[in-house]
Structure formats: C-alpha cells, structure tokens
Write a protein that holds these residues in place. Structure first.
Motif, PDB file in Angstrom:
ATOM      1  N   ARG A  46       1.046   4.208  -2.853  1.00  0.00           N
ATOM      2  CA  ARG A  46       0.933   5.651  -2.586  1.00  0.00           C
ATOM      3  C   ARG A  46       2.111   6.423  -3.170  1.00  0.00           C
ATOM      4  O   ARG A  46       1.935   7.500  -3.749  1.00  0.00           O
ATOM      5  CB  ARG A  46       0.836   5.897  -1.071  1.00  0.00           C
ATOM      6  CG  ARG A  46      -0.492   5.456  -0.459  1.00  0.00           C
ATOM      7  CD  ARG A  46      -0.668   6.008   0.947  1.00  0.00           C
ATOM      8  NE  ARG A  46       0.329   5.476   1.867  1.00  0.00           N
ATOM      9  CZ  ARG A  46       0.171   4.363   2.565  1.00  0.00           C
ATOM     10  NH1 ARG A  46      -0.949   3.667   2.436  1.00  0.00           N
ATOM     11  NH2 ARG A  46       1.114   3.956   3.393  1.00  0.00           N
ATOM     12  N   GLU A  47       3.305   5.860  -3.035  1.00  0.00           N
ATOM     13  CA  GLU A  47       4.489   6.516  -3.595  1.00  0.00           C
ATOM     14  C   GLU A  47       4.406   6.587  -5.114  1.00  0.00           C
ATOM     15  O   GLU A  47       4.742   7.606  -5.732  1.00  0.00           O
ATOM     16  CB  GLU A  47       5.769   5.761  -3.175  1.00  0.00           C
ATOM     17  CG  GLU A  47       6.087   5.853  -1.691  1.00  0.00           C
ATOM     18  CD  GLU A  47       6.305   7.272  -1.227  1.00  0.00           C
ATOM     19  OE1 GLU A  47       6.929   8.057  -1.969  1.00  0.00           O
ATOM     20  OE2 GLU A  47       5.831   7.620  -0.135  1.00  0.00           O
TER      21      GLU A  47
ATOM     22  N   LYS B 177       1.730   6.664  -6.895  1.00  0.00           N
ATOM     23  CA  LYS B 177       0.716   7.651  -7.262  1.00  0.00           C
ATOM     24  C   LYS B 177       1.305   9.055  -7.256  1.00  0.00           C
ATOM     25  O   LYS B 177       0.993   9.882  -8.118  1.00  0.00           O
ATOM     26  CB  LYS B 177      -0.477   7.566  -6.301  1.00  0.00           C
ATOM     27  CG  LYS B 177      -1.403   6.395  -6.588  1.00  0.00           C
ATOM     28  CD  LYS B 177      -2.601   6.418  -5.647  1.00  0.00           C
ATOM     29  CE  LYS B 177      -3.543   5.261  -5.974  1.00  0.00           C
ATOM     30  NZ  LYS B 177      -4.691   5.219  -5.050  1.00  0.00           N
ATOM     31  N   LYS B 178       2.178   9.313  -6.265  1.00  0.00           N
ATOM     32  CA  LYS B 178       2.835  10.625  -6.212  1.00  0.00           C
ATOM     33  C   LYS B 178       3.719  10.840  -7.435  1.00  0.00           C
ATOM     34  O   LYS B 178       3.706  11.902  -8.053  1.00  0.00           O
ATOM     35  CB  LYS B 178       3.674  10.741  -4.931  1.00  0.00           C
ATOM     36  CG  LYS B 178       2.850  10.816  -3.664  1.00  0.00           C
ATOM     37  CD  LYS B 178       3.760  10.896  -2.450  1.00  0.00           C
ATOM     38  CE  LYS B 178       2.959  10.880  -1.144  1.00  0.00           C
ATOM     39  NZ  LYS B 178       3.854  10.891   0.038  1.00  0.00           N
TER      40      LYS B 178
ATOM     41  N   LYS C  89      -1.871  -2.558  -6.998  1.00  0.00           N
ATOM     42  CA  LYS C  89      -3.230  -2.537  -6.463  1.00  0.00           C
ATOM     43  C   LYS C  89      -3.788  -3.951  -6.379  1.00  0.00           C
ATOM     44  O   LYS C  89      -4.455  -4.311  -5.414  1.00  0.00           O
ATOM     45  CB  LYS C  89      -4.131  -1.669  -7.341  1.00  0.00           C
ATOM     46  CG  LYS C  89      -3.920  -0.172  -7.139  1.00  0.00           C
ATOM     47  CD  LYS C  89      -4.826   0.618  -8.056  1.00  0.00           C
ATOM     48  CE  LYS C  89      -4.604   2.113  -7.890  1.00  0.00           C
ATOM     49  NZ  LYS C  89      -5.422   2.896  -8.837  1.00  0.00           N
TER      50      LYS C  89
ATOM     51  N   SER D 264       0.838  -1.208   0.000  1.00  0.00           N
ATOM     52  CA  SER D 264       0.000   0.000   0.000  1.00  0.00           C
ATOM     53  C   SER D 264       0.866   1.249   0.000  1.00  0.00           C
ATOM     54  O   SER D 264       0.574   2.226  -0.691  1.00  0.00           O
ATOM     55  CB  SER D 264      -0.918   0.009   1.226  1.00  0.00           C
ATOM     56  OG  SER D 264      -1.803  -1.075   1.198  1.00  0.00           O
ATOM     57  N   LYS D 265       1.960   1.193   0.763  1.00  0.00           N
ATOM     58  CA  LYS D 265       2.887   2.325   0.804  1.00  0.00           C
ATOM     59  C   LYS D 265       3.516   2.550  -0.562  1.00  0.00           C
ATOM     60  O   LYS D 265       3.634   3.692  -1.042  1.00  0.00           O
ATOM     61  CB  LYS D 265       3.977   2.055   1.852  1.00  0.00           C
ATOM     62  CG  LYS D 265       4.964   3.201   2.017  1.00  0.00           C
ATOM     63  CD  LYS D 265       6.003   2.846   3.078  1.00  0.00           C
ATOM     64  CE  LYS D 265       7.047   3.955   3.204  1.00  0.00           C
ATOM     65  NZ  LYS D 265       8.091   3.597   4.187  1.00  0.00           N
TER      66      LYS D 265
ATOM     67  N   ASN E 210       1.352   0.400 -11.130  1.00  0.00           N
ATOM     68  CA  ASN E 210       0.377   0.783 -10.114  1.00  0.00           C
ATOM     69  C   ASN E 210      -0.788  -0.192 -10.090  1.00  0.00           C
ATOM     70  O   ASN E 210      -1.250  -0.606  -9.019  1.00  0.00           O
ATOM     71  CB  ASN E 210      -0.125   2.206 -10.424  1.00  0.00           C
ATOM     72  CG  ASN E 210      -0.829   2.812  -9.224  1.00  0.00           C
ATOM     73  OD1 ASN E 210      -0.807   2.254  -8.132  1.00  0.00           O
ATOM     74  ND2 ASN E 210      -1.462   3.944  -9.412  1.00  0.00           N
TER      75      ASN E 210
END
Length: 199
Positions: A77-78, A80-81, A159, A73-74, A155
């Motif tokens: 998120r990275e 996505k950034k 997911k 999950s981390k 990504n």
C-alpha cells in the motif's frame, strides 16, 4: 472429495478433503513431523499432549505468516502511494516539457521575423537557455521514469510475496484443523468411555 490413508506418529488415519491427495499427504506429513519432533524432545509426553503442543506450534506458524503477510500488504500500500506520487510528477514534467517545446517553437517563429542582429543574438541566447532547460527536464523525467519502473517491479514482487503468504496461511489453517481432528480421534481411541457414550 478425496480420501487418503495417512500415518501420524504411527497411527493410521483416513483424511477426507476436496484438496488433491498430494496436498492431504503433505498436511499429514507436516503434522507427523511436528508431533514426532515434540515427542523426541520429551518422550514422557502422551500422544494427546504432543498433539496439543503440535497444534500450538502450527497456530504459531500460521500467525507469524499472517503477521508477515499483513506487513507485506502494508508495504504494498505504501509503495502504491509512492508510485502514484511519481506518476503525478512524471505527468507534470511531461506537461512542462511539452510547454517548453511549444515555447521553443514560438521563439523560432519569432526569430524568422526578427530584423536586427541584436534581436537575433538575444533570441539565440533565449533559445540556448530553453534548450538547456529542456535537457534538464528530459534528464529529470528519465530519472523519475526509471524510479517509477523500479517501484513497479518491487510492487509486483511484494504482491507475489503477499499472495504466497496468503497460500501459506491457508495451508497452515488446514494443518491446524487436521491436527485438531487427529487429536479428537486419538482421545476417542484412548478413552473407551467416550466410545461407549457415542454409541
């Protein structure tokens, strides 16, 4: 609610649950293997001790999957950034490309109105320079688009892994609960005093 009969370490149990029968059998089979594996490694253990150790193993499996899920999950998120940064860069490059093409169009219009050969030659040089810049911007834009596409695919995969991890955690939680229920049943069967006290 489904009710299935299962055997764990040779003892018959009736499992109830909203899950499908196949899933309940799968849970029981998993617990059965855990208990038998522990008893094979140490035959002197009681069934209740083996059940407790099995519960610890299941909890360990669940926590490891959960930790792995948190890490994935981390990473998502990275990514996505990073994806957002690339998208902003691509949009910026597209604006630059559009602006450069507009300038190119303006220069072409001015060239039509130019009267002297010197002015025409200078404008030609400027146009060639702009063309080179446009090509560079186009190549850079294509590069970022490819990188962005790759990140989007990664990504998606992460997911999927996160979702799979969540299902594994749920599965392990069910197994832990079933194991605890089985341990309680075994204690009750082995301790006649408990059976009399519950009547």
């Amino acid at each position: 609610m489904n009710v299935v009969t299962v055997f764990i370490n040779g003892i018959e149990y009736n499992l109830k649950g909203d899950e499908q029968e196949e899933y309940l059998h799968k849970v029981a089979s998993y617990v059965d293997k855990k208990v038998k594996n522990i008893l094979e490694n140490n035959s002197k253990l009681s069934t209740s001790s083996a059940a407790i150790l099995s519960a610890l193993n299941v909890a360990d499996d669940m926590l490891k999957v959960q930790n792995n899920n948190d890490e994935l999950s981390k990473q998502v998120r990275e990514l996505k950034k990073v994806e957002k940064v690339y998208e902003d860069q691509i949009n910026s490059l597209k604006k630059q490309l559009k602006y450069t093409e507009e300038l190119n169009g303006e220069f072409k219009e001015k060239l039509k109105k130019a009267e002297s050969d010197d002015q025409l030659k200078e404008k030609d040089k400027q146009i060639e320079k702009l063309k080179e810049e446009i090509e560079i911007i186009k190549e850079t834009t294509q590069k970022y688009i490819k990188e962005n596409t790759k990140i989007i695919e990664e990504n998606k995969e992460l997911k999927f892994q996160v979702q799979s991890g969540k299902y594994k955690i749920i599965d392990l939680q069910h197994k832990l609960i079933e194991n605890q229920i089985n341990l309680a049943k075994e204690k009750k069967q082995k301790n006649p005093l408990l059976n009399r006290g519950s009547r």
